[in-house]
Enzyme design. Structure first.
Site, PDB file in Angstrom:
ATOM      1  N   GLY A  96       3.454  -0.861  -3.026  1.00 47.64           N
ATOM      2  CA  GLY A  96       2.010  -0.915  -3.220  1.00 47.64           C
ATOM      3  C   GLY A  96       1.613  -2.085  -4.105  1.00 47.64           C
ATOM      4  O   GLY A  96       2.392  -2.551  -4.940  1.00 47.64           O
TER       5      GLY A  96
ATOM      6  N   ASP B  29     -11.831   5.383 -11.650  1.00 51.47           N
ATOM      7  CA  ASP B  29     -11.361   4.814 -10.372  1.00 51.47           C
ATOM      8  C   ASP B  29     -10.737   5.903  -9.502  1.00 51.47           C
ATOM      9  O   ASP B  29      -9.631   5.746  -8.974  1.00 51.47           O
ATOM     10  CB  ASP B  29     -10.352   3.697 -10.627  1.00 51.47           C
ATOM     11  CG  ASP B  29     -10.169   2.792  -9.408  1.00 51.47           C
ATOM     12  OD1 ASP B  29     -11.051   2.815  -8.525  1.00 51.47           O
ATOM     13  OD2 ASP B  29      -9.162   2.069  -9.338  1.00 51.47           O
TER      14      ASP B  29
END
Length: 1008
Positions: free
Chosen positions: A698, A826
């Site tokens: 990622g 977030d």
């Protein structure tokens, strides 16, 4: 309420019935189509509407195909009682097919293909007893094919392909005596083919590919005039054809069982099926020789036997071709990908003059091409690739004036490329690669003005690249790689506006790359590696669609062009082994370490840390260095030596005095590092195999995440490496460490250790180490990437409810249970990790905020200096106007997340334009249309798995109630106004209640 039409406002007016129904149909759509449907025109003149001649105010046809209609299919359509034709194909309709359609007893044509309709096929369609066509292809229909459809005696076409239908093919369909077309490919149907289908004597099109059907062909199907059992690997039809196969099929004209699992030999008796026109046995496991008596099939037009195991290994394998000379109507001959051995007989020249396609590729054919092949003057396609053929390309091929495809690649042909190839003015594909062809590329190819693909790679061609080739405006692919071509790349290359792939790699080309290459606006693949090109690489900024580029192993110099980082579609870039210098860009493709190579360029610096390049010197460093060298180098050097000696003495004296007063000084560490065992850069480098791109799992805003294995704890971990060159990365590390220092909760991702030091180059290095989550993140389950499409992931309703509750637990802990409330800032699917048991853990606290009590001057914690950041679609609207971080912002993100989990649409989905957002989309559907907007895969899975002890109606009502309640919570949490939003404690309790009610258990107090 009925909508108003002009001056007519009552549903009792006979003239307004159909108009009102049409407006009701329009008002349930979400798109802004059907603009002509207003008072300015009589409704019989509205787009797509046809009214009856006898009954002027009654609609008989609704043809709205391809108008991009979005939304549910209104049940009010059933009020158009005179309807004979409904064509709503090629739109974006969602929800279920209204069962009210069953009231349209005059209906003859119903076409809803290519939409997103879900649910089951209504069983009451049988009331439309005049139906002749049912088209539900390419939707999301689930459940079984209704047995009741077998009563539609007038039905001629039943088209259900491209759905998710399950179960078996109903035997009742054998009653459809008028049926001529039956297509169910691309579903999940199982079981055997019903023998009853053999009763449909007029059936012409029978397509069942891409299912899970198995078993043998029922003998009753042999009564059909045409049998299409074409399939793919999903079906498992098997068995061998009976020895008397041809005798039992005297009326058979078409026999296609392609791509199944049939075995054995092709029966010799097949030649008794004297009316056979199409024989398609490709993609099975037939063995042995091809029968020598196929020539008795005088009416044979198509013979497709590719993709089997045919061939005896002897030179007589090709002898059957001689018998085919009696098939005077033969049009297609495809024998590719078998084990046929031997040379082509000269009798190939006597095959049917109607022959258009010959494909003998991927066999073991040897020898030369008979010169007599020039007699087949109607040939359009000739393929003999991947064999062992030798000799020169015969001149007689030049007589094939209609030839469009010539594929002789992967053989051992020699000699020159014949100049007569240019006489094939119809030629679109020329494959001569991987042979032993010599000489130059003939300039006569310029006559092939329809040429699309030209493959001449892997030969021994010499000379220049003819500039005349680039006058072919239709050329899409030019592959000249691995030859011995010399000279420059012609500037005329810019004339090839349609060129998509250019491969001139591994030749001896030289000079500079012409700037005219920038005119090839369609170029996607550029391979020029392994040549002697030189100079600065030109700006090709107009090539916006570039996907792969390899310019390695040349002599390019200068800086790496900046435009490369702006090519947002670029997937691979190889710049290695040139003479590039200066700073490596860091945006676009340069962010993906596994997609770029710059090795062998010794003058490069900077770039991604993974590239292991030296850091670029700053401008100040350069100026200071030049100043010292030019002016006072000697004096400064002497002074530096003296000063250094003095400083060393003073430092030594100071350390001696200091050690006596403080013999054991305490090292300064980060608070989180005090709590955890620190780990070295070397340990992490070893654990991740040198931060290999193969272990990259990622990439985030401030760093990359790698999978690794730590020996000393014997555990697979996830290592988050901060990109300290990115502005704000260091502050993000501090914020995340501070947030993780004092939080402990089962639904928060636990940090195992940290690394804060230097790497092997002496640069600062910071990393966090977490438990590795086998099931990845929620984003991968809701929206799998293209690479993951082959392994579909579906979350059940219970799993989705559990994830929603787990995230609520985590937020409640952060907002109400910490010493200082923490705002995540977030919250999104990619930051929700899933462990082995599919429990959700909230991670990534790099943007988190600590909320302190307001002081008199309104000051904030210093972490707020980072500014409010987040991800588009999940960020609370008040952040956009400068509001400070708050728990209300997290609640907005949680609401959007909750809607996304159950609707399976991103807040940035292309459907959400203008004032329509995911929040508004869900709010408009409450409560009646919730079942139309939720993930249809979720619905089909839940309905299929309902408890058998429950009645179907009660179970569906329970499911609907659960989903309505969940969407209600999502809408309440994502309200635009802060004061209207649900707080986390209420949301957590409500989601627990919804889950427990659906599971049928009491509401239990749960300690979060």
């Amino acid at each position: 309420m009925w909508p108003v039409v002009g001056s007519v406002t009552t549903k009792d007016s006979a003239n307004a019935i159909d108009a009102l129904a049409l407006l009701a149909f329009k008002h349930q759509l979400w798109s802004h189509s059907l603009t002509t449907w207003n008072d300015s025109l009589p409704f019989c003149q509205w787009e797509g509407i046809t009214c009856s001649r006898r009954h002027s105010q009654r609609v008989v046809a609704m043809n709205l195909t391809g108008l991009q209609l979005v939304g549910p299919l209104s049940p009010f359509i059933a009020n158009l009682t005179f309807l004979r034709v409904i064509d709503l194909s090629n739109n974006k309709l969602i929800g279920q097919i209204p069962p009210e359609i069953g009231r349209l007893f005059r209906l003859r044509y119903l076409d809803l293909t290519v939409n997103s309709l879900g649910g089951e096929i209504p069983t009451n369609l049988t009331r439309c007893w005049r139906l002749r066509t049912i088209g539900f292809a390419c939707n999301k229909l689930t459940g079984r094919i209704p047995v009741e459809l077998g009563s539609l005696s007038r039905l001629r076409r039943l088209l259900l392909p491209g759905n998710s239908l399950t179960g078996s093919i109903p035997t009742s369909l054998g009653n459809l005596s008028s049926l001529i077309s039956f297509s169910i490919w691309g579903n999940e149907l199982e079981g055997k083919l019903p023998e009853e289908l053999g009763q449909i004597r007029n059936l012409e099109d029978f397509s069942i590919e891409k299912n899970k059907l198995s078993g043998t062909i029922p003998p009753t199907l042999y009564n059909l005039s045409s049998i299409y059992l074409f399939s793919t690997t999903q079906n498992q039809l098997s068995g061998s054809l009976p020895p008397d196969f041809g005798v039992t099929l005297p009326n058979l004209t078409t026999f296609s069982v392609a791509r199944n699992r049939f075995t054995g030999r092709i029966p010799i008796s097949l030649s008794n099926a004297s009316r056979l026109q199409e024989l398609e046995l490709d993609g099975n496991q037939f063995i042995g020789s091809i029968p020598m008596n196929l020539g008795r099939l005088r009416g044979l037009r198509y013979l497709r036997l590719q993709g089997n195991l045919l061939g005896s290994g002897g030179e007589e394998d090709m002898g059957f071709l001689s018998s085919l000379t009696n098939c005077s109507l033969l049009n297609v001959l495809i024998l590719a990908t078998n084990r046929l051995t031997g040379a082509l007989p000269n009798s190939i020249a006597n095959l049917s003059t109607a022959l258009e396609i010959i494909n003998l590729g991927s066999n073991q054919i040897f020898g030369s091409i008979p010169s007599e092949i020039g007699n087949l003057q109607n040939l359009i396609s000739l393929r003999m690739d991947s064999n062992f053929m030798t000799g020169m390309i015969p001149e007689s091929i030049g007589k094939l004036n209609k030839l469009q495809v010539l594929n002789l690649s992967k053989n051992d042909f020699s000699g020159e490329i014949p100049a007569f190839i240019g006489n094939h003015t119809q030629l679109s594909d020329l494959f001569l690669d991987r042979n032993n062809l010599q000489g130059i590329i003939p300039s006569t190819l310029k006559k092939c003005q329809r040429l699309s693909r030209l493959y001449l790679a892997n030969n021994d061609l010499t000379g220049d690249i003819p500039k005349q080739i680039f006058t072919i405006t239709t050329l899409r692919i030019l592959n000249l790689g691995a030859n011995s071509l010399v000279g420059p790349l012609p500037t005329e290359v810019g004339n090839s506006k349609s060129l998509e792939l250019l491969n001139v790699s591994d030749n001896k080309l030289s000079g500079e790359i012409p700037k005219s290459l920038d005119n090839c606006l369609s170029l996607e693949y550029l391979f020029i590696e392994g040549n002697f090109f030189q100079g600065a690489f030109p700006s090709l900024s107009a090539l916006k669609g570039m996907l792969r580029m390899d310019i390695s192993h040349n002599n390019f110099s200068g800086q790496i062009p900046d435009y490369l980082e702006k090519l947002r579609h670029l997937q691979y870039l190889n710049l290695s082994y040139n003479d590039f210098e200066g700073r490596v860009p860091q945006e676009g493709i340069f962010k993906k370490a596994n997609a770029i190579s710059v090795i062998g360029n010794k003058k490069l610096c900077g770039g991604s840390p993974v590239l292991l390049l030296p850091e670029c010197p700053s401008e100040d460093d350069k100026k200071q260095s030049q100043h010292f060298l030019k002016k006072r180098m000697i004096a400064i050097l002497i002074g530096s030596v003296l000063c250094s000696a003095l400083l060393l003495f003073l430092l030594y004296y100071y350390c001696i005095r200091k050690s006596k007063k403080h013999p054991h000084p305490r090292s300064i560490t980060h608070p989180l590092e005090e709590q955890l065992t620190k780990i070295s850069y070397g340990d992490l480098c070893k654990a991740t195999d040198g931060f290999s791109s193969a272990n990259l799992i990622g990439v985030g805003s401030y760093g990359s995440v790698y999978k690794g294995y730590l020996d000393h704890i014997m555990k697979i971990v996830a290592v988050k490496v901060l990109n300290l060159q990115r502005q704000g990365a260091s502050k993000s590390f501090i914020v995340e460490c501070k947030a993780l220092r004092n939080i402990r909760h089962r639904n928060l991702l636990k940090v195992l250790t940290v690394c804060s030091g230097i790497d092997f180059k002496g640069d600062d290095f910071k990393a966090l180490v977490f438990d590795y989550m086998v099931n990845g993140n929620l984003e991968q389950w809701l929206h799998p990437s293209m690479d993951e499409q082959d392994q579909p992931k579906n979350l059940s309703l219970i799993q989705r409810l559990n994830i929603a509750v787990d995230v609520a637990f985590a937020l409640n802990y952060l907002h109400t249970c910490c010493e200082k409330p923490i705002v995540h800032c977030d919250l999104k699917p990619s930051n929700i990790l899933l462990d082995d048991d599919m429990h959700a853990l909230v991670g990534d606290f790099g943007l988190a905020r600590f909320l302190s009590e307001a002081t008199s001057n309104g000051s904030q914690n210093d972490t707020n200096s980072l500014g409010i950041r987040g991800t588009i679609g999940y960020v609370a609207p008040e952040y956009g106007i400068g509001n400070e971080a708050s728990t209300f912002g997290d609640m907005y993100s949680y609401g959007i997340l909750l809607l996304e989990i159950f609707i399976r649409r991103k807040p940035t989905d292309e459907i959400f334009t203008g004032s329509l957002s995911l929040h508004q989309f869900a709010k408009m559907a409450l409560p009646e249309r919730v079942m139309e907007i939720v993930d249809q895969n979720l619905l089909s899975a839940e309905v299929e798995g309902l408890n058998e002890s429950q009645t179907h109606t009660n179970a569906k009502r329970k499911l609907e109630k659960c989903l309505i309640s969940t969407i209600t919570v999502g809408v309440a949490c994502s309200a635009i106004s802060i004061k209207d939003r649900m707080d986390i404690e209420d949301a957590m309790v409500e989601m627990q209640r919804i889950r427990d009610l659906y599971l049928g258990v009491g509401i239990n107090d749960t300690d979060n």
